[in-house]
Write a protein that holds these residues in place. Structure first.
Motif, PDB file in Angstrom:
ATOM      1  N   SER A   1       5.377   8.038   8.106  1.00 34.24           N
ATOM      2  CA  SER A   1       5.062   9.329   8.732  1.00 34.24           C
ATOM      3  C   SER A   1       4.166  10.170   7.858  1.00 34.24           C
ATOM      4  CB  SER A   1       6.357  10.076   9.046  1.00 34.24           C
ATOM      5  OG  SER A   1       7.156   9.345   9.951  1.00 34.24           O
ATOM      6  N   SER A   2       4.341  10.082   6.539  1.00 29.28           N
ATOM      7  CA  SER A   2       3.547  10.911   5.630  1.00 29.28           C
ATOM      8  C   SER A   2       2.075  10.531   5.678  1.00 29.28           C
ATOM      9  CB  SER A   2       4.073  10.792   4.205  1.00 29.28           C
ATOM     10  OG  SER A   2       3.882   9.468   3.712  1.00 29.28           O
ATOM     11  N   LYS A   3       1.786   9.278   5.985  1.00 32.95           N
ATOM     12  CA  LYS A   3       0.410   8.814   6.073  1.00 32.95           C
ATOM     13  C   LYS A   3      -0.056   8.677   7.521  1.00 32.95           C
ATOM     14  CE  LYS A   3       0.505   6.304   1.684  1.00 32.95           C
ATOM     15  NZ  LYS A   3       0.304   4.996   0.999  1.00 32.95           N
ATOM     16  N   ASN A   4       0.848   8.963   8.436  1.00 31.45           N
ATOM     17  CA  ASN A   4       0.497   8.887   9.852  1.00 31.45           C
ATOM     18  C   ASN A   4       0.006   7.492  10.240  1.00 31.45           C
ATOM     19  OD1 ASN A   4       0.184  10.063  12.428  1.00 31.45           O
ATOM     20  ND2 ASN A   4      -1.990  10.400  12.072  1.00 31.45           N
ATOM     21  N   MET A   5       0.728   6.474   9.754  1.00 36.20           N
ATOM     22  CA  MET A   5       0.297   5.111   9.967  1.00 36.20           C
ATOM     23  C   MET A   5       1.445   4.238  10.458  1.00 36.20           C
ATOM     24  SD  MET A   5      -2.938   4.938   9.067  1.00 36.20           S
ATOM     25  CE  MET A   5      -3.254   3.225   8.669  1.00 36.20           C
ATOM     26  N   LEU A   6       1.087   3.225  11.226  1.00 30.08           N
ATOM     27  CA  LEU A   6       2.001   2.173  11.647  1.00 30.08           C
ATOM     28  C   LEU A   6       1.500   0.887  11.012  1.00 30.08           C
ATOM     29  CD1 LEU A   6       4.404   1.553  13.692  1.00 30.08           C
ATOM     30  CD2 LEU A   6       2.609   0.794  15.256  1.00 30.08           C
ATOM     31  N   TYR A   7       2.412   0.047  10.526  1.00 32.02           N
ATOM     32  CA  TYR A   7       2.013  -1.158   9.817  1.00 32.02           C
ATOM     33  C   TYR A   7       2.677  -2.403  10.420  1.00 32.02           C
ATOM     34  CZ  TYR A   7       0.653   2.200   6.212  1.00 32.02           C
ATOM     35  OH  TYR A   7       0.085   3.246   5.548  1.00 32.02           O
ATOM     36  N   LEU A   8       2.047  -3.542  10.141  1.00 28.92           N
ATOM     37  CA  LEU A   8       2.659  -4.823  10.436  1.00 28.92           C
ATOM     38  C   LEU A   8       2.376  -5.740   9.247  1.00 28.92           C
ATOM     39  CD1 LEU A   8       4.243  -6.477  12.561  1.00 28.92           C
ATOM     40  CD2 LEU A   8       2.031  -7.452  13.261  1.00 28.92           C
ATOM     41  N   GLN A   9       3.406  -5.997   8.460  1.00 28.02           N
ATOM     42  CA  GLN A   9       3.294  -6.936   7.358  1.00 28.02           C
ATOM     43  C   GLN A   9       3.566  -8.328   7.903  1.00 28.02           C
ATOM     44  OE1 GLN A   9       2.547  -6.506   3.925  1.00 28.02           O
ATOM     45  NE2 GLN A   9       2.504  -8.744   3.987  1.00 28.02           N
ATOM     46  N   MET A  10       2.625  -9.228   7.701  1.00 25.36           N
ATOM     47  CA  MET A  10       2.748 -10.580   8.229  1.00 25.36           C
ATOM     48  C   MET A  10       2.760 -11.573   7.082  1.00 25.36           C
ATOM     49  SD  MET A  10       0.177 -10.332  11.502  1.00 25.36           S
ATOM     50  CE  MET A  10      -1.287 -10.369  10.470  1.00 25.36           C
ATOM     51  N   ASN A  11       3.817 -12.345   6.988  1.00 26.36           N
ATOM     52  CA  ASN A  11       3.968 -13.343   5.935  1.00 26.36           C
ATOM     53  C   ASN A  11       4.111 -14.732   6.541  1.00 26.36           C
ATOM     54  OD1 ASN A  11       4.083 -11.239   3.953  1.00 26.36           O
ATOM     55  ND2 ASN A  11       6.236 -10.930   4.462  1.00 26.36           N
ATOM     56  N   SER A  12       3.922 -15.732   5.704  1.00 24.96           N
ATOM     57  CA  SER A  12       4.075 -17.127   6.131  1.00 24.96           C
ATOM     58  C   SER A  12       3.285 -17.409   7.407  1.00 24.96           C
ATOM     59  CB  SER A  12       5.561 -17.451   6.344  1.00 24.96           C
ATOM     60  OG  SER A  12       6.298 -17.228   5.162  1.00 24.96           O
ATOM     61  N   LEU A  13       2.057 -16.995   7.403  1.00 26.07           N
ATOM     62  CA  LEU A  13       1.229 -17.136   8.595  1.00 26.07           C
ATOM     63  C   LEU A  13       0.912 -18.595   8.885  1.00 26.07           C
ATOM     64  CD1 LEU A  13      -1.077 -14.086   7.943  1.00 26.07           C
ATOM     65  CD2 LEU A  13       0.337 -14.397   9.982  1.00 26.07           C
ATOM     66  N   THR A  14       0.827 -18.908  10.156  1.00 26.84           N
ATOM     67  CA  THR A  14       0.477 -20.248  10.620  1.00 26.84           C
ATOM     68  C   THR A  14      -0.698 -20.139  11.604  1.00 26.84           C
ATOM     69  OG1 THR A  14       1.823 -20.330  12.619  1.00 26.84           O
ATOM     70  CG2 THR A  14       2.943 -20.782  10.524  1.00 26.84           C
ATOM     71  N   PRO A  15      -1.359 -21.242  11.878  1.00 25.57           N
ATOM     72  CA  PRO A  15      -2.469 -21.198  12.848  1.00 25.57           C
ATOM     73  C   PRO A  15      -2.045 -20.656  14.208  1.00 25.57           C
ATOM     74  CG  PRO A  15      -2.593 -23.220  11.588  1.00 25.57           C
ATOM     75  CD  PRO A  15      -1.311 -22.542  11.187  1.00 25.57           C
ATOM     76  N   GLU A  16      -0.767 -20.800  14.554  1.00 25.93           N
ATOM     77  CA  GLU A  16      -0.276 -20.274  15.838  1.00 25.93           C
ATOM     78  C   GLU A  16      -0.275 -18.749  15.861  1.00 25.93           C
ATOM     79  OE1 GLU A  16       0.169 -24.238  15.636  1.00 25.93           O
ATOM     80  OE2 GLU A  16       1.204 -22.899  14.208  1.00 25.93           O
ATOM     81  N   ASP A  17      -0.433 -18.109  14.719  1.00 26.86           N
ATOM     82  CA  ASP A  17      -0.514 -16.650  14.666  1.00 26.86           C
ATOM     83  C   ASP A  17      -1.934 -16.144  14.882  1.00 26.86           C
ATOM     84  OD1 ASP A  17       1.823 -16.925  12.002  1.00 26.86           O
ATOM     85  OD2 ASP A  17       2.266 -16.188  14.029  1.00 26.86           O
TER      86      ASP A  17
END
Length: 116
Positions: free
Chosen positions: A74-90
């Motif tokens: 909220s302090s930065k007015n941002m929404l995030y999505l941390q994505m780990n262990s990515l695969t080609p299906e992502d």
């Protein structure tokens, strides 16, 4: 509210990326639910993660559960999505929006490509 996504790119299998979502010219809402969506080539857009903005409760689609993490600063007015262990299906174009989505709030999205 027009939303702007960033942070995509090309990454190898097993790698990580962190996507960001900002509201253009205004602030993200304090109430309701926001989510991350993705659309792979030839497939419909799908919601993969969402967060309640008042209590921060999160939910994930089965294919990303345990690998992705949605959060809001909220302090930065941002929404995030941390994505780990990515695969080609992502591999897909990723978007943020309200949940359920508002037609006028779709941004351009950010492309994520995972190489094998």
């Amino acid at each position: 509210v027009q939303l702007v996504e960033s942070g995509g790119g090309l990454v190898q299998t097993g790698g990580s990326l962190k996507l960001s979502c900002a509201a253009s010219g205004t602030t993200l809402p304090d109430m309701g639910i926001m989510g991350w969506y993705r659309q792979a080539p030839g497939k419909p857009r799908e919601v993969i993660a969402w967060i309640t903005l008042t209590r921060g409760r999160v939910n994930y689609e089965d294919s990303v559960e345990g690998r992705f993490n949605i959060s809001r600063d909220s302090s930065k007015n941002m929404l995030y999505l941390q994505m780990n262990s990515l695969t080609p299906e992502d591999t897909a174009r990723y978007y943020c929006n309200y949940f359920p989505p508002l037609a006028d709030s779709w941004g351009q999205g950010t492309q994520v490509t995972v190489s094998s």
